[in-house]
Design a protein around this motif. Structure first.
Motif, PDB file in Angstrom:
ATOM      1  N   GLY A  63      44.528  40.826  49.511  1.00 55.64           N
ATOM      2  CA  GLY A  63      44.623  39.353  48.813  1.00 55.64           C
ATOM      3  C   GLY A  63      45.719  39.372  47.809  1.00 55.64           C
ATOM      4  O   GLY A  63      45.671  38.531  46.934  1.00 55.64           O
ATOM      5  N   CYS A  64      46.363  40.480  47.345  1.00 55.28           N
ATOM      6  CA  CYS A  64      47.287  40.524  46.141  1.00 55.28           C
ATOM      7  C   CYS A  64      48.206  39.788  46.066  1.00 55.28           C
ATOM      8  O   CYS A  64      48.619  39.055  45.219  1.00 55.28           O
ATOM      9  CB  CYS A  64      47.990  42.019  46.082  1.00 55.28           C
ATOM     10  N   HIS A  65      48.811  39.081  47.508  1.00 55.96           N
ATOM     11  CA  HIS A  65      49.984  38.063  47.504  1.00 55.96           C
ATOM     12  C   HIS A  65      49.285  36.622  47.184  1.00 55.96           C
ATOM     13  O   HIS A  65      49.868  35.662  46.791  1.00 55.96           O
ATOM     14  CB  HIS A  65      50.415  37.978  48.641  1.00 55.96           C
ATOM     15  N   THR A  66      47.760  36.532  46.977  1.00 56.79           N
ATOM     16  CA  THR A  66      47.622  35.092  46.336  1.00 56.79           C
ATOM     17  C   THR A  66      47.390  35.151  44.919  1.00 56.79           C
ATOM     18  O   THR A  66      47.397  33.895  44.355  1.00 56.79           O
ATOM     19  CB  THR A  66      45.975  34.897  46.939  1.00 56.79           C
ATOM     20  N   LYS A 102      51.425  31.158  43.503  1.00 53.99           N
ATOM     21  CA  LYS A 102      50.690  31.124  42.332  1.00 53.99           C
ATOM     22  C   LYS A 102      50.705  32.459  41.630  1.00 53.99           C
ATOM     23  O   LYS A 102      51.189  33.608  41.952  1.00 53.99           O
ATOM     24  CB  LYS A 102      49.144  31.125  42.683  1.00 53.99           C
ATOM     25  N   ARG A 103      50.924  32.195  40.087  1.00 53.56           N
ATOM     26  CA  ARG A 103      51.031  33.483  39.421  1.00 53.56           C
ATOM     27  C   ARG A 103      49.681  33.522  38.461  1.00 53.56           C
ATOM     28  O   ARG A 103      49.840  33.350  37.250  1.00 53.56           O
ATOM     29  CB  ARG A 103      52.126  33.424  38.523  1.00 53.56           C
ATOM     30  N   THR A 104      48.565  33.910  38.966  1.00 50.64           N
ATOM     31  CA  THR A 104      47.392  34.501  38.365  1.00 50.64           C
ATOM     32  C   THR A 104      47.796  35.647  37.292  1.00 50.64           C
ATOM     33  O   THR A 104      47.508  35.816  36.418  1.00 50.64           O
ATOM     34  CB  THR A 104      46.219  34.741  39.105  1.00 50.64           C
ATOM     35  N   GLY A 105      48.651  36.638  38.181  1.00 47.83           N
ATOM     36  CA  GLY A 105      49.075  37.743  37.549  1.00 47.83           C
ATOM     37  C   GLY A 105      50.600  37.561  37.566  1.00 47.83           C
ATOM     38  O   GLY A 105      51.124  36.638  38.090  1.00 47.83           O
ATOM     39  N   PRO A 106      51.423  38.532  36.945  1.00 48.59           N
ATOM     40  CA  PRO A 106      52.802  38.588  36.789  1.00 48.59           C
ATOM     41  C   PRO A 106      53.521  38.572  38.203  1.00 48.59           C
ATOM     42  O   PRO A 106      53.094  38.820  39.201  1.00 48.59           O
ATOM     43  CB  PRO A 106      53.279  39.773  35.974  1.00 48.59           C
ATOM     44  N   SER A 134      43.419  42.090  31.117  1.00 53.74           N
ATOM     45  CA  SER A 134      43.656  41.405  32.563  1.00 53.74           C
ATOM     46  C   SER A 134      42.250  41.044  33.142  1.00 53.74           C
ATOM     47  O   SER A 134      41.318  41.576  32.710  1.00 53.74           O
ATOM     48  CB  SER A 134      43.984  42.806  33.234  1.00 53.74           C
ATOM     49  N   ILE A 135      42.446  40.124  34.104  1.00 54.93           N
ATOM     50  CA  ILE A 135      41.259  39.630  34.925  1.00 54.93           C
ATOM     51  C   ILE A 135      41.357  40.125  36.348  1.00 54.93           C
ATOM     52  O   ILE A 135      40.586  39.546  37.129  1.00 54.93           O
ATOM     53  CB  ILE A 135      41.522  38.151  34.635  1.00 54.93           C
ATOM     54  N   MET A 136      42.248  41.080  36.489  1.00 53.10           N
ATOM     55  CA  MET A 136      42.361  41.477  37.969  1.00 53.10           C
ATOM     56  C   MET A 136      41.265  42.252  38.125  1.00 53.10           C
ATOM     57  O   MET A 136      40.893  43.277  37.514  1.00 53.10           O
ATOM     58  CB  MET A 136      43.606  42.433  37.891  1.00 53.10           C
ATOM     59  N   PRO A 137      40.585  42.267  39.363  1.00 48.96           N
ATOM     60  CA  PRO A 137      39.514  43.079  39.903  1.00 48.96           C
ATOM     61  C   PRO A 137      40.130  44.823  39.957  1.00 48.96           C
ATOM     62  O   PRO A 137      41.201  44.909  40.083  1.00 48.96           O
ATOM     63  CB  PRO A 137      39.150  42.657  41.251  1.00 48.96           C
ATOM     64  N   SER A 138      38.862  45.580  39.868  1.00 46.13           N
ATOM     65  CA  SER A 138      39.102  46.887  40.319  1.00 46.13           C
ATOM     66  C   SER A 138      39.220  47.086  41.712  1.00 46.13           C
ATOM     67  O   SER A 138      38.370  46.352  42.578  1.00 46.13           O
ATOM     68  CB  SER A 138      38.312  47.666  39.507  1.00 46.13           C
ATOM     69  N   TYR A 139      39.919  48.192  42.085  1.00 43.27           N
ATOM     70  CA  TYR A 139      39.890  48.565  43.464  1.00 43.27           C
ATOM     71  C   TYR A 139      39.698  50.071  43.722  1.00 43.27           C
ATOM     72  O   TYR A 139      40.325  50.894  44.097  1.00 43.27           O
ATOM     73  CB  TYR A 139      41.270  48.360  44.123  1.00 43.27           C
ATOM     74  N   PRO A 140      38.356  50.534  43.078  1.00 44.76           N
ATOM     75  CA  PRO A 140      38.187  52.056  43.265  1.00 44.76           C
ATOM     76  C   PRO A 140      37.951  52.475  44.728  1.00 44.76           C
ATOM     77  O   PRO A 140      38.364  53.666  45.090  1.00 44.76           O
ATOM     78  CB  PRO A 140      36.778  52.036  42.551  1.00 44.76           C
ATOM     79  N   TRP A 141      37.666  51.500  45.678  1.00 43.55           N
ATOM     80  CA  TRP A 141      37.498  52.106  47.200  1.00 43.55           C
ATOM     81  C   TRP A 141      38.797  52.373  47.736  1.00 43.55           C
ATOM     82  O   TRP A 141      38.707  53.221  48.615  1.00 43.55           O
ATOM     83  CB  TRP A 141      36.826  50.989  47.861  1.00 43.55           C
TER      84      TRP A 141
END
Length: 202
Positions: A63-66, A102-106, A134-141
């Protein structure tokens, strides 16, 4: 006052819809057939490698593109912040396009090689280690899940039918390029490719 027969007639609704669809096809789709060769000739875009294609699929599935767009408009403020602006010829090998809205992130259009692979590793594990706000979630998996590459040949073959110029050799070797790599490494390979094949533009 609108005639009730017009609004309640299924036949009129179908015909009206067909007319609108045909008009849209003539205006938006048909012209592309006539200037596709021109776009290809002026484009410096390069097809993604097998590992980058796998990374792009992960980018989509997570879902990075969202939250991140890939569409820098030709406005001074955007160019100063995100780098060179997009042109239609940049995306001739993009299926589907990931322009976003949408640009929640850059915006990530020109992200490639802006940061090191190690920076991306830290960022994916815990974004706040490198960007405290940053409000981006972590992706350790993504560092635990390993790709087997079983479907990558089919993906490249499908992309070739859409016009991406993959050779038979590239398709045959695709599985070996992807097999054993973690999803994180594939995603980083894709992120590092962004904007690296477009050359210098104003």
């Amino acid at each position: 006052m609108i005639n009730k027969d017009f609004t309640s007639s299924v036949v009129i609704l179908i015909v009206s819809t067909a007319i609108v669809a045909a008009f849209s096809f003539l205006v938006w789709v048909l012209p592309a057939f006539f200037y596709q060769d021109k776009l290809i000739a002026e484009s410096t875009a390069k097809p993604l490698t097998a590992l980058q294609v796998a990374g792009r699929d992960i980018y989509i599935s997570e879902g990075c593109h969202t939250c991140h767009s890939m569409m820098v408009r030709p406005l001074n403020a955007e160019i100063k912040r995100y780098g060179r602006y997009n042109r239609e010829s940049d995306d001739i090998y993009e299926h589907p396009n990931l322009w976003g809205s949408k640009r929640t992130g850059p915006d990530l259009t020109n992200l490639g090689r802006k940061y090191s692979d190690q920076w991306h590793i830290i960022h994916l594990r815990n974004p706040r280690d490198v960007v405290p706000t940053s409000i981006m979630p972590s992706y350790p998996w993504l560092f635990e899940q390993v790709l087997d590459g079983e479907d990558i040949e089919a993906k490249l073959t499908a992309l070739r039918t859409l016009g991406v110029p993959y050779s038979d050799k590239e398709i045959r070797q695709a599985r070996l390029e992807v097999k054993g790599k973690t999803k994180a490494l594939a995603l980083i390979a894709y992120l590092q490719s962004l904007g690296q094949d477009q050359g210098v533009r104003p």
